[in-house]
Write a protein that holds these residues in place. Structure first.
Motif, PDB file in Angstrom:
ATOM      1  N   ALA A 194       0.829  -1.214   0.000  1.00 35.41           N
ATOM      2  CA  ALA A 194       0.000   0.000   0.000  1.00 35.41           C
ATOM      3  C   ALA A 194       0.857   1.255   0.000  1.00 35.41           C
ATOM      4  CB  ALA A 194      -0.932  -0.009   1.220  1.00 35.41           C
ATOM      5  N   ALA A 195       2.070   1.167   0.596  1.00 32.90           N
ATOM      6  CA  ALA A 195       2.962   2.325   0.661  1.00 32.90           C
ATOM      7  C   ALA A 195       3.761   2.501  -0.631  1.00 32.90           C
ATOM      8  CB  ALA A 195       3.911   2.181   1.854  1.00 32.90           C
ATOM      9  N   GLY A 196       3.577   1.614  -1.595  1.00 36.40           N
ATOM     10  CA  GLY A 196       4.209   1.786  -2.904  1.00 36.40           C
ATOM     11  C   GLY A 196       5.532   1.061  -3.059  1.00 36.40           C
ATOM     12  N   ALA A 197       5.880   0.193  -2.098  1.00 35.28           N
ATOM     13  CA  ALA A 197       7.145  -0.541  -2.195  1.00 35.28           C
ATOM     14  C   ALA A 197       7.009  -1.717  -3.167  1.00 35.28           C
ATOM     15  CB  ALA A 197       7.551  -1.061  -0.822  1.00 35.28           C
ATOM     16  N   THR A 198       8.151  -2.170  -3.653  1.00 32.49           N
ATOM     17  CA  THR A 198       8.217  -3.437  -4.380  1.00 32.49           C
ATOM     18  C   THR A 198       8.584  -4.482  -3.328  1.00 32.49           C
ATOM     19  OG1 THR A 198       8.943  -2.323  -6.377  1.00 32.49           O
ATOM     20  CG2 THR A 198       9.357  -4.700  -6.238  1.00 32.49           C
ATOM     21  N   VAL A 199       7.659  -5.412  -3.078  1.00 34.15           N
ATOM     22  CA  VAL A 199       7.772  -6.258  -1.893  1.00 34.15           C
ATOM     23  C   VAL A 199       8.192  -7.683  -2.246  1.00 34.15           C
ATOM     24  CG1 VAL A 199       6.543  -7.180   0.107  1.00 34.15           C
ATOM     25  CG2 VAL A 199       6.065  -4.865  -0.697  1.00 34.15           C
ATOM     26  N   THR A 200       9.257  -8.148  -1.597  1.00 35.05           N
ATOM     27  CA  THR A 200       9.656  -9.545  -1.667  1.00 35.05           C
ATOM     28  C   THR A 200       9.263 -10.205  -0.346  1.00 35.05           C
ATOM     29  OG1 THR A 200      11.525  -9.063  -3.108  1.00 35.05           O
ATOM     30  CG2 THR A 200      11.608 -11.144  -1.909  1.00 35.05           C
ATOM     31  N   ALA A 201       8.581 -11.330  -0.430  1.00 35.14           N
ATOM     32  CA  ALA A 201       8.141 -12.052   0.767  1.00 35.14           C
ATOM     33  C   ALA A 201       8.956 -13.331   0.916  1.00 35.14           C
ATOM     34  CB  ALA A 201       6.657 -12.395   0.644  1.00 35.14           C
ATOM     35  N   LEU A 202       9.547 -13.504   2.103  1.00 37.46           N
ATOM     36  CA  LEU A 202      10.179 -14.791   2.419  1.00 37.46           C
ATOM     37  C   LEU A 202       9.194 -15.614   3.221  1.00 37.46           C
ATOM     38  CD1 LEU A 202      12.708 -16.688   2.625  1.00 37.46           C
ATOM     39  CD2 LEU A 202      13.137 -15.594   4.845  1.00 37.46           C
ATOM     40  N   VAL A 203       8.872 -16.825   2.722  1.00 37.83           N
ATOM     41  CA  VAL A 203       7.938 -17.705   3.430  1.00 37.83           C
ATOM     42  C   VAL A 203       8.661 -18.990   3.837  1.00 37.83           C
ATOM     43  CG1 VAL A 203       5.895 -16.764   2.297  1.00 37.83           C
ATOM     44  CG2 VAL A 203       7.101 -18.697   1.257  1.00 37.83           C
ATOM     45  N   SER A 204       8.010 -19.759   4.719  1.00 39.53           N
ATOM     46  CA  SER A 204       8.685 -20.907   5.324  1.00 39.53           C
ATOM     47  C   SER A 204       8.798 -22.100   4.383  1.00 39.53           C
ATOM     48  CB  SER A 204       7.948 -21.319   6.599  1.00 39.53           C
ATOM     49  OG  SER A 204       6.611 -21.655   6.282  1.00 39.53           O
ATOM     50  N   GLY A 205       8.049 -22.098   3.281  1.00 36.95           N
ATOM     51  CA  GLY A 205       8.126 -23.230   2.354  1.00 36.95           C
ATOM     52  C   GLY A 205       7.146 -23.054   1.215  1.00 36.95           C
ATOM     53  N   PRO A 206       7.196 -23.973   0.238  1.00 37.75           N
ATOM     54  CA  PRO A 206       6.346 -23.851  -0.958  1.00 37.75           C
ATOM     55  C   PRO A 206       4.851 -23.772  -0.627  1.00 37.75           C
ATOM     56  CG  PRO A 206       8.005 -25.567  -1.255  1.00 37.75           C
ATOM     57  CD  PRO A 206       8.117 -25.117   0.171  1.00 37.75           C
ATOM     58  N   ALA A 207       4.427 -24.399   0.478  1.00 36.91           N
ATOM     59  CA  ALA A 207       3.000 -24.399   0.807  1.00 36.91           C
ATOM     60  C   ALA A 207       2.473 -23.000   1.116  1.00 36.91           C
ATOM     61  CB  ALA A 207       2.753 -25.317   2.005  1.00 36.91           C
ATOM     62  N   ARG A 208       3.379 -22.069   1.382  1.00 34.01           N
ATOM     63  CA  ARG A 208       2.944 -20.716   1.766  1.00 34.01           C
ATOM     64  C   ARG A 208       3.032 -19.717   0.606  1.00 34.01           C
ATOM     65  NH1 ARG A 208       0.997 -23.195   5.791  1.00 34.01           N
ATOM     66  NH2 ARG A 208       2.113 -23.221   7.778  1.00 34.01           N
ATOM     67  N   VAL A 209       3.517 -20.153  -0.536  1.00 33.36           N
ATOM     68  CA  VAL A 209       3.801 -19.209  -1.617  1.00 33.36           C
ATOM     69  C   VAL A 209       2.529 -18.508  -2.097  1.00 33.36           C
ATOM     70  CG1 VAL A 209       4.574 -19.026  -4.015  1.00 33.36           C
ATOM     71  CG2 VAL A 209       5.928 -20.327  -2.360  1.00 33.36           C
ATOM     72  N   GLU A 210       1.468 -19.289  -2.344  1.00 35.03           N
ATOM     73  CA  GLU A 210       0.222 -18.691  -2.860  1.00 35.03           C
ATOM     74  C   GLU A 210      -0.369 -17.718  -1.846  1.00 35.03           C
ATOM     75  OE1 GLU A 210      -0.991 -18.398  -5.785  1.00 35.03           O
ATOM     76  OE2 GLU A 210       0.805 -19.488  -6.351  1.00 35.03           O
ATOM     77  N   GLU A 211      -0.240 -18.069  -0.567  1.00 37.94           N
ATOM     78  CA  GLU A 211      -0.776 -17.210   0.495  1.00 37.94           C
ATOM     79  C   GLU A 211      -0.093 -15.840   0.442  1.00 37.94           C
ATOM     80  OE1 GLU A 211      -0.861 -19.513   4.120  1.00 37.94           O
ATOM     81  OE2 GLU A 211      -0.927 -17.680   5.317  1.00 37.94           O
ATOM     82  N   ALA A 212       1.232 -15.843   0.263  1.00 35.34           N
ATOM     83  CA  ALA A 212       1.970 -14.574   0.211  1.00 35.34           C
ATOM     84  C   ALA A 212       1.623 -13.792  -1.049  1.00 35.34           C
ATOM     85  CB  ALA A 212       3.472 -14.837   0.282  1.00 35.34           C
ATOM     86  N   ARG A 213       1.423 -14.487  -2.151  1.00 34.15           N
ATOM     87  CA  ARG A 213       1.020 -13.797  -3.394  1.00 34.15           C
ATOM     88  C   ARG A 213      -0.334 -13.128  -3.204  1.00 34.15           C
ATOM     89  NH1 ARG A 213       3.291 -17.925  -7.042  1.00 34.15           N
ATOM     90  NH2 ARG A 213       5.367 -17.109  -7.538  1.00 34.15           N
ATOM     91  N   ALA A 214      -1.240 -13.840  -2.533  1.00 29.38           N
ATOM     92  CA  ALA A 214      -2.582 -13.283  -2.329  1.00 29.38           C
ATOM     93  C   ALA A 214      -2.536 -12.027  -1.462  1.00 29.38           C
ATOM     94  CB  ALA A 214      -3.490 -14.342  -1.690  1.00 29.38           C
ATOM     95  N   LEU A 215      -1.502 -11.908  -0.639  1.00 33.77           N
ATOM     96  CA  LEU A 215      -1.350 -10.691   0.178  1.00 33.77           C
ATOM     97  C   LEU A 215      -0.859  -9.518  -0.665  1.00 33.77           C
ATOM     98  CD1 LEU A 215       0.372 -12.342   3.281  1.00 33.77           C
ATOM     99  CD2 LEU A 215      -1.944 -11.389   3.231  1.00 33.77           C
TER     100      LEU A 215
END
Ligand code: NAP
Length: 310
Positions: free
Chosen positions: A156-177
């Motif tokens: 929301a603040a306009g950053a380009t965001v990279t998310a580190l997640v604990s494993g492949p099972a969390r990837v879609e969840e982070a994308r949805a955010l």
């Protein structure tokens, strides 16, 4: 009055007592009838450390049933969210008005209860980096209670965001955010350099993140759920990303206390206009608080866990 107290003999170290005293508000405190509260990972530790009738509960929403005697703060009948240090898991609580924000009609008690600790931590940690518009931000533990808000607020603040997640099972969840890039390791050579890192994992992730910070950048280190130690050397700052003169901040969210209500109001407004969506994984009656803690332990549900009262 009913409310939870710590009791080593009870499930999850808790007991729902029915003989608690009614809150006695100070002049700058409103009395709030609790409608919902959310659990935080740290509250498990607090309950274990204070087994002697202590009263937990930090993230609360509800209705004002008595306005502050000094005339400040919300009126009787206002729907509110509150950031407390303790005693929130009860039917009624006294809250300093500086820790309260009023809710618009389109923000539910459940959504509001999910905001205080996790949302304030993400909001204030994001400020450590100053302006992030167009800049690269790394969020570790991105699908956790704090991480979900950190990703959304940085986007929301306009950053380009990279998310580190604990494993492949969390990837879609982070994308949805809304994360622009999702990774399961910080090993890749193409990561960063990051203007800001919101570090909520600890252990080996911390030095790995330091190696990715930009010169003069910031790392707000707010959590260590990995419960592992971290070995940091000066060379970590001078590695791949050449993070010369970068800042490592041991971040704590409730300070300053005076503006907690103001910051809660910012989060509430973002929820109201759709820019922030609290991910709520579980809603139960508050009598099931101990069971909800069990689900917290095995992370069988995702997002914030909310208990409703009355
Ligand atoms: N400094 C402050 O003011 C402040 C305020 C609030 C919280 N905290 C701290 O911040 C931390 C996070 O809180 P939270 O409520 O967000 O907790 P949480 O909901 O349990 O989230 C923790 C996140 O870290 C991830 N994670 C845990 N261990 C990991 C590991 N070894 N490797 C990679 N990822 C790992 C989890 O992955 P999964 O998604 O796969 O489960 C989850 O995304 C806690 O340590 C808490 O005590 C500090």
């Amino acid at each position: 009055m009913r409310g939870f107290i710590t009791d080593p003999a009870g499930a999850a170290g808790l007991r729902l007592a029915d003989d608690l005293p009614e809150p006695v508000p100070a002049a700058d405190e409103a009395v709030v009838a609790v409608r919902a509260y959310a659990l935080n990972s740290d509250e498990r530790n607090l309950i274990a450390r204070r087994p002697d009738g202590w009263r937990p509960g930090q993230d609360v929403s509800g209705l004002v049933v008595r306005a502050a005697a000094d005339g400040t703060g919300p009126a009787v009948g206002a729907r509110v969210v509150c950031y407390l240090d303790w005693e929130g898991w009860a039917e009624r609580i006294a809250v300093p008005v500086r820790r309260i924000a009023v809710l618009p009609d389109n923000v539910s008690f459940e959504q509001a209860a999910a905001l205080p600790i996790a949302g304030i931590t993400a909001l204030r940690a994001l400020r450590v980096g100053g302006a992030v518009l167009g800049r690269q931000v790394l969020v570790t533990g991105a699908t956790g209670g704090v991480g979900q808000f950190a990703v959304q607020l940085a986007v929301a603040a306009g950053a380009t965001v990279t998310a580190l997640v604990s494993g492949p099972a969390r990837v879609e969840e982070a994308r949805a955010l809304g994360a622009h890039r999702v990774v399961t390791t910080l090993d890749g050579d193409t990561l960063g350099p990051f203007h800001l890192v919101l570090e909520g994992v600890g252990g080996p992730v911390l030095p790995q993140a330091i190696r990715r910070v930009a010169a003069g950048g910031h790392i707000a280190w707010y959590g260590n759920p990995s419960r592992r130690g971290a070995e940091i050397t000066l060379a970590d700052f001078f590695g791949y990303a050449q993070g010369w003169n970068a800042h490592l901040v041991g971040f704590i969210s409730p300070v300053p206390e005076e503006t907690l209500g103001e910051d809660l109001a910012i989060l509430v407004a973002l929820v109201s206009d759709g820019r922030l969506r609290p991910l709520i994984g579980l809603v139960r009656d508050w009598t099931e608080t101990a069971t909800a803690f069990a689900a917290f332990e095995d992370r069988s549900a995702r997002g914030k866990f909310v208990l409703t009262v009355g």
